[in-house]
Design an enzyme around this catalytic site. Structure first.
Site, PDB file in Angstrom:
ATOM      1  N   ASP A 212     -32.111 -36.119  43.842  1.00 44.31           N
ATOM      2  CA  ASP A 212     -32.907 -37.310  44.115  1.00 44.31           C
ATOM      3  C   ASP A 212     -33.291 -37.992  42.800  1.00 44.31           C
ATOM      4  OD1 ASP A 212     -34.546 -38.906  46.066  1.00 44.31           O
ATOM      5  OD2 ASP A 212     -36.194 -38.127  44.861  1.00 44.31           O
ATOM      6  N   GLU A 274     -27.956 -39.200  43.079  1.00 52.17           N
ATOM      7  CA  GLU A 274     -28.491 -40.466  43.563  1.00 52.17           C
ATOM      8  C   GLU A 274     -28.894 -41.252  42.327  1.00 52.17           C
ATOM      9  OE1 GLU A 274     -32.113 -42.498  46.125  1.00 52.17           O
ATOM     10  OE2 GLU A 274     -32.465 -40.813  44.780  1.00 52.17           O
TER      11      GLU A 274
END
Length: 549
Positions: A212, A274
């Site tokens: 993330d 990401e």
């Protein structure tokens, strides 16, 4: 001709299915999806034809940001089950030939994490505080935040603490919600802790990590002021407009360390980034041979349904990633963006993270959105590299627009006082059975976000085996992708005959995608796949077809 390097590792050609655990399947009927619900539905994903599943966070968390505020990185939140449930789910996935990728959230923790609570209790300048980003405030009495940074969710990115004697204290940085304090990744202790976290889950058999905010973590020296350009997306920018908290060079040292850890395990364990980084040549830095394996192709996701921009981003993607011997990835939807069955039919600007709701401008026409979504998916799955599917897109699910205000949970909604709807609309629990409570999401009618009452036609059992259904199209496309080895093929662009049409050859398959608003002549050939009904020797608007070469 656009080529890709030939390698055999599984992740270079994999189709990876994103599971948003709280919205996938609920085994115990409490309205919240869970790990045993996932385990029991895995056979239907294997039937779909995917290679791996990626699970969004299921860790211990106060759930201020749907689990992206982690309070314990090495345990399962009781909402989702137990570590034994995780092991059972992972074992079942492996039995079915599916690999398991889990989310890792290293930019920030929950404010309830014991590390942050220790930092709050410790004095300024202490080792505990140095694990996060604490600073003295500006102004005569430190009453102003250390800089002007804004949170991704709206509002300022700093919150002031209170000293034990009740006086105002230092400020701490949170690029997201105030309950998500940022780690100080210049601190060796933080790096060592995350190395141990990686090993904990690798030892439990996970096949990789989706990281993330992989372009975050490291901040520019001095934390200089920065103001975002108008209409900028919330998660990044181009090199010319890059924030001092995104895409700093120091992140690459971290990922080289992580790659060494993964290389010590058998079975080709992977890191997927990401990273909202533009241009693609910069994004490719995240997937150099000694760093991560994949990076989500957000420039592709954000490209409009228009032939020439699509061709340009496909070429740029394959070129940039091939330069560093990485596969391009292709993605159209995830848990942070408006579902592409709605997004591709929007007629107004909609920056990433803003979401759509009843009062949004340019709301989509559902029939047009689904037609374009199916066509875009058929194009995407014909491309070489790895592809990501977000749960429910194989059912043609649209964004849920009419969620009641009091049902919304996204921090964006609250931090902007309702000016931005946020991401709840793509996170509504998915339908499995048309005539069951909660459409088969669970054994009761409970659902943590309300499901639209008209979702029965989208349910999996309404579409399974039905000719022309979106689910049937996905299954056929994935089967053909594998049979014709499109994921390891090479693109050759063909004369499309119209500037609204993309035409390419990959392996022994010809692909024509009509992004225009009128039909065009369809070349003769055996039809392998069509995203919608075809006319007599015509390829209708917003339709993609695969022909046998």
């Amino acid at each position: 001709m656009t080529s890709v390097l030939q390698h055999t590792e599984w992740w270079r050609s994999a189709v990876i299915y994103q599971i948003y655990p709280r919205s996938f399947a609920d085994a115990n009927g409490d309205g919240m999806g869970d790990l045993l619900g996932i385990r029991d539905r895995l056979p239907e994903l294997a039937e779909l034809g995917i290679d791996a599943v990626w699970l969004s966070p299921f860790y211990t968390s106060p759930q201020k940001d749907a689990g992206y505020d982690v309070a314990d990185y090495c345990d399962v939140d009781p909402l989702f089950g137990t570590l034994d449930d995780f092991d059972s789910m992972t074992s079942r996935a492996h039995e079915l030939g599916l690999r398991v990728i889990v989310d890792l959230v290293p930019n920030h923790s929950s404010s309830e994490h014991v590390w942050f609570q220790a930092a709050l209790a410790a004095a300024p300048g202490s080792p505990e505080r140095d694990r996060y980003v604490f600073r003295d405030g500006l102004g005569e009495n430190g009453e102003l935040p250390p800089n002007n940074w804004e949170s991704v969710f709206g509002g300022r990115a700093w919150t002031r603490t209170t000293n034990p004697d009740g006086t105002p204290g230092q400020w701490y940085l949170h690029l997201f919600d105030s309950t998500q304090p940022d780690f100080n990744w210049q601190n060796r202790w933080v790096r060592d802790q995350f190395g141990d976290i990686l090993r904990f889950w690798l030892d439990r058999g996970v096949d990789g990590f989706r990281v993330d905010v992989a372009h975050g973590m490291v901040k520019a020296d001095g934390l200089p002021d920065w103001t975002a350009p108008d209409a900028a997306g919330s998660m990044g920018g181009s090199d010319a407009t890059r924030a001092p908290f995104w895409a700093q060079d120091g992140v690459h040292e971290i990922y080289r360390e992580w790659r060494e850890i993964l290389n010590g395990y058998e079975g080709e364990r992977i890191l997927a980034a990401e990273a909202w980084v533009d241009p693609l040549t910069d994004m490719a830095k995240w997937v150099r041979p000694d760093e991560m394996h994949q990076a989500f192709n957000f420039p592709y996701l954000e490209t409009p349904w228009t032939a020439q921009p699509l061709r340009a981003v496909i070429d740029a993607s394959i070129s940039a990633f091939s330069e560093v011997e990485a596969p391009s990835t292709w993605v159209l939807s995830n848990h942070d963006v408006v579902r592409h069955a709605s997004r591709l039919a929007l007629t107004a600007e909609n920056p990433q993270g803003h979401g759509i709701g009843p009062k949004s401008a340019g709301l989509p026409i559902p029939e047009l959105g689904l037609r374009r979504a199916r066509a875009a998916t058929a194009l995407m799955l014909s491309l070489p590299g790895s592809a990501y599917i977000y749960q429910g897109e194989e059912l043609g699910l649209p964004e849920v627009i009419d969620l009641p205000d009091d049902a919304r949970e996204d921090p964006t909604w609250f931090r902007t006082n309702g000016e931005r709807y946020g991401r709840d609309g793509c996170r509504v629990p998915i339908p499995w059975e048309a005539n069951s409570p909660s459409f088969g999401f669970g054994p009761t009618a409970a659902s943590w976000l309300p499901q639209p009452s008209d979702w029965a036609p989208f349910a999996r059992d309404s579409q399974r085996g039905v000719e022309g259904s979106t689910l049937t199209m996905y299954r056929l496309a994935l089967a053909l992708r594998r049979a014709h080895e499109l994921a390891t093929g090479t693109i050759e662009w063909l004369d499309a005959g119209a500037d609204t049409v993309l035409a390419l050859r990959n392996s022994d398959v010809l692909v024509y995608a009509n992004t225009g608003d009128s039909a065009v002549t369809l070349p003769a050939g055996d039809v392998l796949l069509a995203s919608g009904p075809l006319g007599d020797n015509e390829l209708p608007a917003d339709t993609t077809v695969w022909l046998r070469a």
